[in-house]
Write a protein that holds these residues in place. Structure first.
Motif, short mmCIF file in Angstrom:
data_model
loop_
_atom_site.label_atom_id
_atom_site.label_comp_id
_atom_site.label_asym_id
_atom_site.label_seq_id
_atom_site.Cartn_x
_atom_site.Cartn_y
_atom_site.Cartn_z
N HIS A 1 47.29 25.83 29.13
CA HIS A 1 46.37 26.60 29.61
C HIS A 1 46.87 28.34 29.40
CE1 HIS A 1 49.06 26.53 32.89
NE2 HIS A 1 48.89 27.78 33.46
N VAL A 2 48.48 28.42 29.30
CA VAL A 2 48.85 29.78 29.21
C VAL A 2 48.29 30.83 28.17
CG1 VAL A 2 51.02 28.63 30.17
CG2 VAL A 2 50.83 29.11 27.87
N ILE A 3 47.74 29.99 27.25
CA ILE A 3 47.07 30.94 26.04
C ILE A 3 46.27 31.74 26.65
CG2 ILE A 3 47.90 29.43 24.11
CD1 ILE A 3 44.90 28.73 24.05
N TRP A 4 45.65 31.38 27.61
CA TRP A 4 44.42 32.23 28.17
C TRP A 4 44.70 33.25 29.29
CZ3 TRP A 4 40.40 31.89 24.92
CH2 TRP A 4 40.09 30.79 24.49
N ARG A 5 46.10 33.46 29.59
CA ARG A 5 46.47 34.24 30.89
C ARG A 5 45.62 35.44 31.04
NH1 ARG A 5 52.73 33.67 30.18
NH2 ARG A 5 53.10 31.42 31.79
N SER A 6 45.32 36.06 29.68
CA SER A 6 45.06 37.49 29.99
C SER A 6 43.37 37.39 30.38
CB SER A 6 44.92 38.31 28.67
OG SER A 6 46.17 38.51 28.49
N GLN A 7 42.73 36.32 29.69
CA GLN A 7 41.23 36.05 30.11
C GLN A 7 40.96 35.53 31.21
OE1 GLN A 7 43.03 34.96 26.86
NE2 GLN A 7 42.34 37.00 25.99
N ILE A 8 41.88 34.62 31.54
CA ILE A 8 41.78 34.06 32.99
C ILE A 8 41.47 35.43 33.96
CG2 ILE A 8 42.85 32.80 34.84
CD1 ILE A 8 43.84 30.91 32.65
N GLU A 9 42.63 35.96 34.03
CA GLU A 9 42.82 37.35 34.72
C GLU A 9 41.52 38.01 34.91
OE1 GLU A 9 45.50 41.33 35.75
OE2 GLU A 9 46.09 39.78 34.13
N ALA A 10 40.96 38.30 33.83
CA ALA A 10 39.97 39.21 33.47
C ALA A 10 38.62 38.70 33.97
CB ALA A 10 39.69 39.54 31.97
N LEU A 11 38.47 37.45 33.76
CA LEU A 11 37.27 36.76 34.28
C LEU A 11 37.20 36.39 35.67
CD1 LEU A 11 36.65 36.81 31.20
CD2 LEU A 11 35.54 34.42 31.41
N ALA A 12 38.35 35.87 36.21
CA ALA A 12 38.57 35.74 37.68
C ALA A 12 38.02 36.78 38.48
CB ALA A 12 39.82 35.20 37.97
N ARG A 13 37.93 37.84 38.12
CA ARG A 13 37.49 39.03 39.01
C ARG A 13 35.95 38.90 39.34
NH1 ARG A 13 39.85 43.27 34.67
NH2 ARG A 13 42.16 42.89 34.96
N SER A 14 35.17 38.24 38.70
CA SER A 14 33.87 37.84 39.05
C SER A 14 33.13 36.60 38.87
CB SER A 14 33.04 38.97 38.24
OG SER A 14 33.11 38.64 36.83
N ARG A 15 34.17 35.53 38.43
CA ARG A 15 33.66 34.19 38.07
C ARG A 15 34.73 33.27 38.80
NH1 ARG A 15 29.43 34.45 34.19
NH2 ARG A 15 29.24 36.48 33.42
N ARG A 16 34.52 32.06 38.93
CA ARG A 16 35.13 30.97 39.33
C ARG A 16 35.88 30.39 38.06
NH1 ARG A 16 37.51 29.66 44.10
NH2 ARG A 16 35.69 29.45 45.00
N VAL A 17 37.15 30.49 37.92
CA VAL A 17 37.68 30.23 36.30
C VAL A 17 38.43 28.64 36.88
CG1 VAL A 17 39.38 30.68 34.80
CG2 VAL A 17 37.87 32.26 35.65
N TYR A 18 38.47 28.06 35.99
CA TYR A 18 39.33 26.81 35.74
C TYR A 18 40.07 26.49 34.60
CZ TYR A 18 36.16 25.23 39.82
OH TYR A 18 35.28 25.41 40.80
N ALA A 19 41.18 26.50 34.66
CA ALA A 19 42.04 26.53 33.09
C ALA A 19 42.90 25.45 33.21
CB ALA A 19 42.61 27.77 33.11
N LEU A 20 42.56 24.47 32.31
CA LEU A 20 43.03 23.12 32.33
C LEU A 20 44.01 22.78 31.37
CD1 LEU A 20 39.94 22.45 33.56
CD2 LEU A 20 40.35 20.07 32.76
N ASP A 21 45.01 21.95 31.68
CA ASP A 21 46.05 21.52 30.57
C ASP A 21 45.43 20.21 30.16
OD1 ASP A 21 47.46 23.72 30.77
OD2 ASP A 21 49.29 22.53 31.96
N LEU A 22 45.07 20.10 28.97
CA LEU A 22 44.49 18.55 28.47
C LEU A 22 45.57 17.70 28.71
CD1 LEU A 22 42.64 19.86 25.37
CD2 LEU A 22 41.61 19.17 27.70
N PHE A 23 45.26 16.27 29.05
CA PHE A 23 46.11 15.33 28.96
C PHE A 23 47.08 15.19 27.71
CE2 PHE A 23 42.33 12.90 28.67
CZ PHE A 23 42.42 12.15 27.56
#
Length: 289
Positions: free
Chosen positions: A32-54
């Motif tokens: 999930h770490v590749i999405w850090r910037s996008q997670i931070e940006a979208l979590a301002r107005s949305r419920r974000v779930y970022a998974l580590d695939l098994f």
């Protein structure tokens, strides 16, 4: 990170923000770490779930079962377990393939898909690693279990991940993120290659398929060496996404090489197709005090 149990395997995930649900899925070999910037940006107005695939990151690493269908099963169960009626999906490579598969299987559960560098049989075989993929999938069936004890040391990950980037400068700029990607077991990647024929279904999209799909945006790195952007253009002719972007000077991880533009594309696409209701906006965005 929180944990979700899928069969006998734990799946690690982050959960941030509030509002319409968004699920981030990474590419094979990362987390999930590749999405850090996008997670931070979208979590301002949305419920974000970022998974580590098994098989990756902080999630469990079963001996086998690394198939596209099983990953899709896991995502559908995750949605049900978390009480998520529907969500937008943001994926890269394997994550895009899973997102499109879930959208095809259960379109009512998927609000929109942003598919970065979607992994299909054709995009994989046309990439620079295509010859190796052909060789690996046609080798005698030694089985994923046979390499269950094989694990790539952390020091070797950087050398391999370098191949994801368009050039050495981009790789160096993202080195802190690369260093946070845990070494992964060879069985997860071998399982993907052995199941590559299953990804051929994502190369074909009928009129009925497209009619049932939620809105789709594709994003390709023009300099992608892992998957072929040329094959991606051919795929777009069949998938016919609502929005298609090809980013210059980007490879397999455009969210790291051009974080600002990728974040803008994702945000604009979701704002258009899955708008945030005024009641769900943070007070600062509504002009509240």
């Amino acid at each position: 990170m929180q944990r979700f149990e899928f069969e006998d395997t734990h799946v690690a995930y982050l959960e941030h923000g509030s509002g319409p649900a968004v699920v981030f899925l990474h590419n094979a070999g990362s987390s999930h770490v590749i999405w850090r910037s996008q997670i931070e940006a979208l979590a301002r107005s949305r419920r974000v779930y970022a998974l580590d695939l098994f098989g990756y990151g902080e999630s469990g690493r079963p001996d086998d079962g690394y198939s596209l269908d099983r990953y899709a099963d896991m995502i559908e169960l995750f949605l049900a377990d978390r009480g998520i009626a529907s969500a937008a999906f943001i994926g890269n490579c394997l994550g895009s393939a899973i997102s499109l598969t879930v959208a095809r299987r259960a379109p009512e559960r998927v609000d929109a898909v942003v598919a970065c560098n979607p992994l299909t049989e054709s995009t994989a075989l046309a990439g620079d690693l295509g010859p190796l993929a052909r060789l690996a999938r046609h080798t005698p069936s030694i089985g994923v279990r046979a390499v269950s004890a094989v694990s790539m040391p952390h020091w070797s990950v950087g050398a391999i991940v370098r191949f994801w980037f368009s050039d050495g400068k981009a790789f160096a700029a993202a080195r802190s993120t690369v260093d946070d990607i845990a070494g992964w077991p060879a069985r997860a990647l071998l399982g993907l290659v052995k199941d590559l024929k299953a990804y051929a279904a994502l190369d074909e999209w009928s009129d009925d398929d497209r009619a049932a799909l939620p809105p789709v945006c594709t994003i390709w790195g023009e300099g992608n060496r892992v998957l072929s952007a040329g094959a991606g253009r051919a795929l777009n002719q069949k998938l016919r996404p609502a929005r298609a972007e090809f980013l210059a000077r980007c490879g397999h991880v455009p969210m790291l090489e051009n974080s600002r533009e990728v974040t803008a594309i994702i945000t604009e696409f979701l704002d258009e197709h899955v708008p945030v209701a005024a009641s769900e906006m943070p007070d600062t965005d509504r002009g509240g005090s």
